[in-house]
Design an enzyme around this catalytic site. Structure first.
Site, short mmCIF file in Angstrom:
data_model
loop_
_atom_site.label_atom_id
_atom_site.label_comp_id
_atom_site.label_asym_id
_atom_site.label_seq_id
_atom_site.Cartn_x
_atom_site.Cartn_y
_atom_site.Cartn_z
N GLN A 86 44.91 64.61 5.72
CA GLN A 86 45.78 65.64 5.12
C GLN A 86 46.20 66.68 6.15
OE1 GLN A 86 47.34 66.04 2.27
NE2 GLN A 86 46.63 64.09 1.46
N SER A 87 46.46 66.24 7.37
CA SER A 87 46.83 67.16 8.44
C SER A 87 48.16 67.86 8.16
CB SER A 87 46.94 66.38 9.75
OG SER A 87 47.51 67.19 10.75
N ASN A 88 48.11 69.18 8.16
CA ASN A 88 49.36 69.95 8.10
C ASN A 88 50.11 69.85 9.42
OD1 ASN A 88 48.93 71.21 5.45
ND2 ASN A 88 47.21 72.21 6.48
N ALA B 27 50.24 67.20 11.52
CA ALA B 27 50.98 65.94 11.60
C ALA B 27 52.24 66.03 10.73
CB ALA B 27 50.10 64.79 11.14
#
Ligand SMILES: *Cc1c(COP(=O)(O)O)cnc(C)c1O
Length: 346
Positions: free
Chosen positions: A79-81, A83
């Protein structure tokens, strides 16, 4: 006092976030905590859902464009913001994005793997790759390097957004710029604000802001809330990164040991995992201010602030500036966990 604008001008930059982001007083939430609470709304940006990564990416995309890149690669949690923001900026600039998503948070269900930022990655047309480990920064970087080689062999011009601890912290320059922006908005910042509270993860936000404020002769304490590592490990990281950021600006030694403050009271059970304090912070902020915090970063940071206010480390009646670093889409990835807690407590 350092000429911050001149020091930053040495680095190529793409302007992505119209400055300044607003500073808002959140009086109802502040009353609950017995403090005066101001929010720096870095969740608002021209790149939707904004966040601290947009400021950081201005410098990475600046370097990518200066090198003639047509493709960017980035690695992060599922859930990388970061990326997702990189995929968004790439789309806007007409570049291809490859995002490598690492297994960093155990025991999560289907929603975590498909909703929130992952859904946005797909909508944005990013090419997704999986990496099976979450605490192997060197391994994740190596996998990304191998991917870049393949792309190069296929005739593309890849640029890796370098996040590992051994890379120069270019992204932190975005928060040096934010410090200058803040001082322009509140020239008497250090007299009006008793503490600035930020999440401390890779520490590019924390270190950038700290170095920027000290370079501008602002002595206001910067309190970092640990979102990934415990206070001992995080303190070392912030010290190292701050020294490197100061080096990028040509002002070595500007941050001392006493400047580095990190708190890990609300970190357990670990990165990206909800706990009671984080859930309470998310719920309280929604119900008093209609503002959304996420379980991994901003909710944890608010929980850390609440802890410090209740413990008296932040004194009653203080004025605190909280940097809202974005991350809202991740909220939807935690729907099952949030629903279970809502059902339990309401
Ligand atoms: C990545 C992230 C952070 C942590 O910032 P660092 O610069 O890595 O310390 C905080 N908040 C949000 C919403 C993020 O996405």
């Amino acid at each position: 006092m350092l000429d911050v604008a001149a020091a930053l001008a040495a680095y190529p930059r793409v302007t992505l976030a119209p400055a300044p982001t607003p500073i808002e007083e959140t009086a109802r939430l502040g009353d609950e905590l017995g403090i005066r609470l101001l929010l720096k709304r870095d969740d608002l940006s021209s790149i939707p859902f904004g966040g601290n990564k947009v400021r950081q990416l201005e410098f990475y995309f600046g370097e990518a464009q200066a090198q003639g890149a047509d493709t960017v690669l980035i690695t992060g949690a599922v859930q990388s913001n970061y990326a997702r923001a990189a995929a968004a900026v790439a789309a806007r600039l007409g570049m291809e994005a490859h995002v490598q998503l690492e297994e960093r948070v155990p025991d999560m269900g289907e929603t975590y793997y498909g909703s929130g930022n992952v859904l946005l990655d797909d909508l944005l047309g990013a090419v997704r790759h999986e990496f099976p480990e979450g605490e192997n920064e060197a391994g994740a970087d190596a996998a990304l390097g191998a991917l870049a080689e393949e792309l190069r062999a296929a005739g593309r011009h890849p640029y890796i957004i370098p996040l590992g601890p051994d890379n120069p912290p270019l992204g932190a320059l975005g928060y040096v710029a934010a410090a200058a922006e803040l001082v322009e908005q509140m020239p008497d910042l250090s007299r009006r604000v008793d503490a600035v509270v930020v999440p401390s993860g890779s520490s590019l936000t924390h270190s950038g802001l700290l170095v920027g404020l000290r370079a501008l002769d602002q002595r206001v304490p910067v309190l970092g809330i640990c979102v990934r590592r415990d206070a001992v490990a995080q303190r070392a990281r912030v010290a190292r990164k701050s020294a490197e950021v100061a080096g990028l600006l040509g002002s070595e030694g500007i941050v001392t040991d006493e400047d580095i403050q990190v708190f890990d009271h609300v970190l357990a059970p670990g990165y990206g995992r909800l706990n009671d304090a984080v859930f309470e912070a998310i719920k309280l902020t929604a119900r008093t201010e209609a503002l959304y915090l996420d379980p991994t970063y901003t909710g944890r940071t608010m929980a850390g602030l609440i802890h410090l206010a209740r413990a008296g480390t932040i004194e009653a009646g203080s004025t605190v500036l909280f940097v809202h670093t974005g991350g809202t889409p991740a909220l939807f990835a935690y729907e099952p966990e949030l629903r279970a807690r809502l059902a339990d407590t309401d």
